[in-house]
Design a protein around this motif. Structure first.
Motif, short mmCIF file in Angstrom:
data_model
loop_
_atom_site.label_atom_id
_atom_site.label_comp_id
_atom_site.label_asym_id
_atom_site.label_seq_id
_atom_site.Cartn_x
_atom_site.Cartn_y
_atom_site.Cartn_z
N VAL A 88 17.48 -4.86 -20.17
CA VAL A 88 16.69 -3.40 -18.96
C VAL A 88 16.65 -3.88 -17.78
CG1 VAL A 88 14.36 -2.30 -18.03
CG2 VAL A 88 14.74 -3.62 -20.43
N LEU A 89 18.07 -2.66 -17.46
CA LEU A 89 18.48 -2.78 -16.03
C LEU A 89 17.13 -2.23 -14.94
CD1 LEU A 89 21.01 -3.20 -13.93
CD2 LEU A 89 21.52 -0.48 -14.50
N THR A 90 16.85 -2.96 -13.99
CA THR A 90 16.20 -2.04 -13.28
C THR A 90 16.44 -2.68 -12.20
OG1 THR A 90 14.31 -3.48 -13.90
CG2 THR A 90 13.57 -3.07 -12.80
N ILE A 91 16.03 -1.25 -11.33
CA ILE A 91 17.32 -0.76 -9.60
C ILE A 91 15.39 -0.37 -8.80
CG2 ILE A 91 18.46 0.51 -8.66
CD1 ILE A 91 19.76 1.44 -11.07
N ARG A 92 15.67 -1.33 -7.83
CA ARG A 92 14.78 -1.19 -6.53
C ARG A 92 15.31 -1.12 -5.53
NH1 ARG A 92 12.67 -5.44 -11.01
NH2 ARG A 92 10.62 -5.04 -11.50
N GLY A 93 14.46 -0.44 -4.36
CA GLY A 93 15.00 0.22 -3.22
C GLY A 93 14.15 -0.09 -2.45
N LYS A 94 13.91 -1.13 -1.21
CA LYS A 94 12.85 -0.89 -0.18
C LYS A 94 13.14 -0.33 0.83
CE LYS A 94 9.61 -3.63 2.18
NZ LYS A 94 8.28 -2.81 1.93
N VAL A 95 12.27 0.93 1.17
CA VAL A 95 12.42 1.34 2.09
C VAL A 95 11.67 0.95 3.98
CG1 VAL A 95 12.29 4.05 3.51
CG2 VAL A 95 13.03 3.58 1.71
N HIS A 96 12.76 0.83 4.88
CA HIS A 96 12.12 0.31 6.61
C HIS A 96 11.87 1.42 6.94
CE1 HIS A 96 12.71 -3.95 5.03
NE2 HIS A 96 13.61 -3.72 4.95
N VAL A 100 17.20 3.64 2.41
CA VAL A 100 17.34 2.90 1.54
C VAL A 100 19.22 1.57 2.45
CG1 VAL A 100 18.06 0.87 -0.40
CG2 VAL A 100 16.12 3.27 0.07
N ALA A 101 19.22 0.10 2.92
CA ALA A 101 19.98 -0.63 3.07
C ALA A 101 20.69 -1.05 1.80
CB ALA A 101 20.25 -0.80 4.29
N ALA A 102 22.13 -1.40 1.93
CA ALA A 102 22.35 -2.49 0.48
C ALA A 102 21.77 -3.58 0.49
CB ALA A 102 24.25 -2.53 1.04
N GLU A 103 21.24 -4.39 1.61
CA GLU A 103 20.26 -5.59 1.81
C GLU A 103 19.47 -5.23 1.30
OE1 GLU A 103 20.49 -4.12 5.89
OE2 GLU A 103 21.90 -4.47 4.33
N ASP A 104 18.89 -4.13 1.01
CA ASP A 104 17.48 -3.89 0.16
C ASP A 104 17.47 -3.28 -0.77
OD1 ASP A 104 16.54 -4.41 2.69
OD2 ASP A 104 16.54 -2.35 3.89
N VAL A 105 18.72 -3.04 -2.36
CA VAL A 105 18.07 -3.02 -3.28
C VAL A 105 18.65 -4.14 -3.13
CG1 VAL A 105 20.15 -1.89 -4.32
CG2 VAL A 105 19.65 -0.73 -2.94
N ARG A 131 13.95 2.05 -10.67
CA ARG A 131 13.78 3.07 -11.77
C ARG A 131 14.54 2.01 -12.85
NH1 ARG A 131 15.65 8.48 -12.80
NH2 ARG A 131 15.43 8.85 -15.05
N ALA A 132 14.34 1.45 -14.11
CA ALA A 132 14.76 1.13 -15.28
C ALA A 132 14.98 1.33 -16.06
CB ALA A 132 13.33 0.78 -15.39
N PHE A 133 16.61 1.24 -16.73
CA PHE A 133 17.07 1.90 -17.90
C PHE A 133 16.94 1.05 -18.79
CE2 PHE A 133 18.22 3.77 -13.91
CZ PHE A 133 18.15 4.99 -14.32
N THR A 134 17.09 0.86 -20.36
CA THR A 134 17.57 0.48 -21.73
C THR A 134 18.69 -0.01 -21.59
OG1 THR A 134 15.10 0.35 -22.33
CG2 THR A 134 16.63 -0.73 -23.88
N LEU A 135 19.90 -0.75 -21.77
CA LEU A 135 21.02 -1.09 -22.32
C LEU A 135 21.76 -0.76 -23.37
CD1 LEU A 135 22.67 -2.10 -18.77
CD2 LEU A 135 22.53 0.25 -19.16
N GLY A 166 1.26 -1.17 -0.39
CA GLY A 166 -0.16 0.44 0.05
C GLY A 166 0.56 0.80 0.06
N GLY A 167 2.29 1.01 0.15
CA GLY A 167 3.17 2.01 -0.69
C GLY A 167 3.06 2.73 -1.43
N ARG A 168 4.01 3.64 -1.66
CA ARG A 168 4.19 4.83 -2.96
C ARG A 168 5.60 4.26 -3.35
NH1 ARG A 168 2.58 11.29 -1.70
NH2 ARG A 168 0.51 10.86 -2.18
N ILE A 169 5.97 4.14 -4.76
CA ILE A 169 6.93 4.27 -5.09
C ILE A 169 7.62 5.34 -5.76
CG2 ILE A 169 8.52 2.92 -7.32
CD1 ILE A 169 6.80 0.37 -6.94
N TYR A 170 8.45 5.68 -5.85
CA TYR A 170 9.33 6.83 -6.29
C TYR A 170 10.35 6.50 -7.12
CZ TYR A 170 7.30 9.59 -2.58
OH TYR A 170 6.32 9.83 -2.06
#
Length: 132
Positions: free
Chosen positions: A61-69, A48-53, A90-94, A22-26
């Motif tokens: 497609v390079l996809t990057i996600r980070g989880k915030v506690h 965002v901690a390293a273990e949450d990336v 965030r996603a990038f096409t390489l 139910g949270g937001r994604i930035y």
């Protein structure tokens, strides 16, 4: 130089899909630095901690996600909030110029740094000119 990293999705909190929590994604703000050796991405991901990336590469497609506690101090009641808490994506096409086996990532002080080295055959070659 020609930048070989392109953004695939432009997300803002109002346009993101709902999450299971139910949270937001930035969409993290990103700086892109290009050199002859490759490209470096620097993404702002506060909290965002390293273990949450999670960094994945699938079909270029390079996809990057980070989880915030979120931190909620005990015995304190929030009177006013300007900072919106949520996860990052965030996603990038390489291009094919990058070596997927050598991609690296590290996080420090709320900034995720992703290095994308060029493949050996894609790196520019220096031609030596001699006088005759």
């Amino acid at each position: 130089m020609n930048t070989e990293v392109t953004q695939t999705a432009d997300k803002t909190p109002a346009e993101t899909p709902e999450t299971t929590t139910g949270g937001r994604i930035y969409r993290p703000l990103t700086d892109i630095v290009e050199t002859d050796e490759g490209v470096t991405l620097m993404l702002e991901m506060p909290g965002v901690a390293a273990e949450d990336v999670d960094v994945t590469l699938e079909k270029r497609v390079l996809t990057i996600r980070g989880k915030v506690h979120p931190a909620h101090p005990e015995k304190l009641q929030l009177a006013y909030a300007e900072y919106g808490e949520g996860d990052f994506e965030r996603a990038f096409t390489l291009s094919d110029d990058f070596d997927p086996e050598k991609i690296g990532a590290s996080v420090a002080n709320g900034v995720l740094t992703v290095t994308l080295p060029r493949a050996e055959q894609a790196q520019p070659k220096k031609i030596t000119v001699t006088a005759s």
